[in-house]
Design a protein around this motif. Structure first.
Motif, PDB file in Angstrom:
ATOM      1  N   GLY A 243     129.460  87.214  61.055  1.00 12.86           N
ATOM      2  CA  GLY A 243     128.840  88.538  61.103  1.00 12.86           C
ATOM      3  C   GLY A 243     127.570  88.645  60.296  1.00 12.86           C
ATOM      4  O   GLY A 243     126.843  89.639  60.402  1.00 12.86           O
ATOM      5  N   ASP A 244     127.283  87.633  59.503  1.00 18.59           N
ATOM      6  CA  ASP A 244     126.043  87.625  58.728  1.00 18.59           C
ATOM      7  C   ASP A 244     124.866  87.121  59.553  1.00 18.59           C
ATOM      8  O   ASP A 244     123.715  87.220  59.109  1.00 18.59           O
ATOM      9  N   SER A 245     125.137  86.584  60.720  1.00 17.19           N
ATOM     10  CA  SER A 245     124.059  86.098  61.577  1.00 17.19           C
ATOM     11  C   SER A 245     123.147  87.261  61.950  1.00 17.19           C
ATOM     12  O   SER A 245     123.598  88.265  62.502  1.00 17.19           O
ATOM     13  N   ALA A 246     121.874  87.123  61.636  1.00 19.94           N
ATOM     14  CA  ALA A 246     120.908  88.205  61.859  1.00 19.94           C
ATOM     15  C   ALA A 246     119.547  87.714  61.396  1.00 19.94           C
ATOM     16  O   ALA A 246     119.411  86.585  60.923  1.00 19.94           O
ATOM     17  N   VAL A 247     118.568  88.586  61.513  1.00 17.63           N
ATOM     18  CA  VAL A 247     117.261  88.323  60.917  1.00 17.63           C
ATOM     19  C   VAL A 247     117.197  89.093  59.607  1.00 17.63           C
ATOM     20  O   VAL A 247     117.554  90.269  59.548  1.00 17.63           O
ATOM     21  N   TYR A 248     116.775  88.415  58.566  1.00 18.03           N
ATOM     22  CA  TYR A 248     116.687  89.020  57.246  1.00 18.03           C
ATOM     23  C   TYR A 248     115.221  89.175  56.851  1.00 18.03           C
ATOM     24  O   TYR A 248     114.429  88.235  56.958  1.00 18.03           O
ATOM     25  N   PHE A 249     114.891  90.373  56.407  1.00 20.33           N
ATOM     26  CA  PHE A 249     113.530  90.665  55.968  1.00 20.33           C
ATOM     27  C   PHE A 249     113.526  90.995  54.486  1.00 20.33           C
ATOM     28  O   PHE A 249     114.346  91.788  54.024  1.00 20.33           O
TER      29      PHE A 249
ATOM     30  N   GLY B 203     110.329  87.649  58.276  1.00 19.78           N
ATOM     31  CA  GLY B 203     111.725  87.555  58.678  1.00 19.78           C
ATOM     32  C   GLY B 203     112.237  86.128  58.735  1.00 19.78           C
ATOM     33  O   GLY B 203     111.495  85.203  59.078  1.00 19.78           O
ATOM     34  N   THR B 204     113.490  85.939  58.404  1.00 17.42           N
ATOM     35  CA  THR B 204     114.189  84.654  58.534  1.00 17.42           C
ATOM     36  C   THR B 204     115.421  84.878  59.371  1.00 17.42           C
ATOM     37  O   THR B 204     116.200  85.792  59.109  1.00 17.42           O
ATOM     38  N   ARG B 205     115.583  84.031  60.396  1.00 22.03           N
ATOM     39  CA  ARG B 205     116.780  84.151  61.231  1.00 22.03           C
ATOM     40  C   ARG B 205     117.870  83.272  60.646  1.00 22.03           C
ATOM     41  O   ARG B 205     117.682  82.077  60.441  1.00 22.03           O
ATOM     42  N   LEU B 206     119.003  83.878  60.386  1.00 24.42           N
ATOM     43  CA  LEU B 206     120.154  83.147  59.842  1.00 24.42           C
ATOM     44  C   LEU B 206     121.173  82.904  60.949  1.00 24.42           C
ATOM     45  O   LEU B 206     121.627  83.853  61.597  1.00 24.42           O
ATOM     46  N   PHE B 207     121.499  81.633  61.165  1.00 21.25           N
ATOM     47  CA  PHE B 207     122.548  81.256  62.108  1.00 21.25           C
ATOM     48  C   PHE B 207     123.757  80.785  61.308  1.00 21.25           C
ATOM     49  O   PHE B 207     123.630  79.946  60.421  1.00 21.25           O
ATOM     50  N   VAL B 208     124.909  81.312  61.625  1.00 19.98           N
ATOM     51  CA  VAL B 208     126.132  80.879  60.956  1.00 19.98           C
ATOM     52  C   VAL B 208     126.979  80.112  61.960  1.00 19.98           C
ATOM     53  O   VAL B 208     127.395  80.660  62.988  1.00 19.98           O
TER      54      VAL B 208
END
Lengths: 111, 113
Positions: free
Chosen positions: A83-89, A104-109
């Motif tokens: 559920g943490d997969s998202a783009v982080y700014f 932005g950084t895209r996080l893939f889990v």
């Protein structure tokens, strides 16, 4: 000009591992920093913030570190979940007015 | 408490046409902000209202963009005439006062063809 940038555009982590997302900012006058999470089809969602008179702040599973000497901000997510997969700014704010966002950084889990 | 809402969620228009985006902030929030994200770029500040007054419009790209907040409640952002480079996602955010936590709406995706 003013800018907030991110070192890594994408980050892939294994479920359960810790994630670290980094950010550099350029305006030494910024006094407030925020991390946002954006999921597909949604607007940015506030995660955690930190003011310039602090160097660390912890939330639930998240920690933000601020290094004003090198103008660096990081977001640490403990025990990363799908559920943490998202783009982080990361974003900076001066005086409570306009907010300047990083790219932005895209996080893939990975499960 | 209802969140920030934006309408429409998507809009596809032709170059030269006019589009009006609407934002309804959280009730009681005097501060309203518009941002946009064009493809591959970071989210950029457009302007900031305090009640019905424009506090800061330094991010408005040009005079084709007009923002209003009559009565200090909802806000509209009009693009006239639209150009191809206006395509992107337009976000609205609100905050209760000049504290820092802003609540974002889901955005309006604008496509200009």
């Amino acid at each position: 000009g003013e800018s907030v940038g991110l070192h890594l555009p994408t980050l892939s982590v294994q479920e359960g591992d810790n994630s670290i997302i980094n950010c550099a900012y350029s305006n030494s006058a910024s006094d407030y920093f925020i991390w946002y999470k954006q999921e597909s089809g949604k607007g940015p969602q506030f995660i955690i913030d930190i003011r310039s008179n602090m160097d660390k702040r912890q939330g639930q599973r998240v920690t933000v570190l601020l290094n004003k000497t090198v103008k660096h901000l990081s977001l640490q997510i403990a025990a990363t979940q799908p559920g943490d997969s998202a783009v982080y700014f990361c974003a900076e704010n001066i005086g409570g007015f306009k907010t300047i966002f990083g790219a932005g950084t895209r996080l893939f889990v990975k499960a | 408490e209802a969140g920030v809402t934006q309408f429409p969620s998507h809009s596809v228009i032709e170059k030269g046409q006019t589009v009006t985006l609407r934002c309804d902030p959280i009730s009681g929030h005097d501060n309203l902000y518009w941002y946009r994200r064009v493809m591959g770029k970071e989210i950029k500040f457009l302007l900031h209202f305090v009640k019905e007054s424009k506090q800061d419009e330094s991010g408005m790209p040009n005079n084709r963009f007009l923002a209003e907040r009559t009565g200090g409640t909802y806000s509209t952002l009009k693009v006239q005439p639209a150009e191809l480079e206006d395509s992107g996602v337009y976000f609205c955010a609100s905050s209760r006062d000049r504290t820092y936590e802003q609540y974002f709406g889901p955005g309006t995706r604008l496509t200009v063809t």
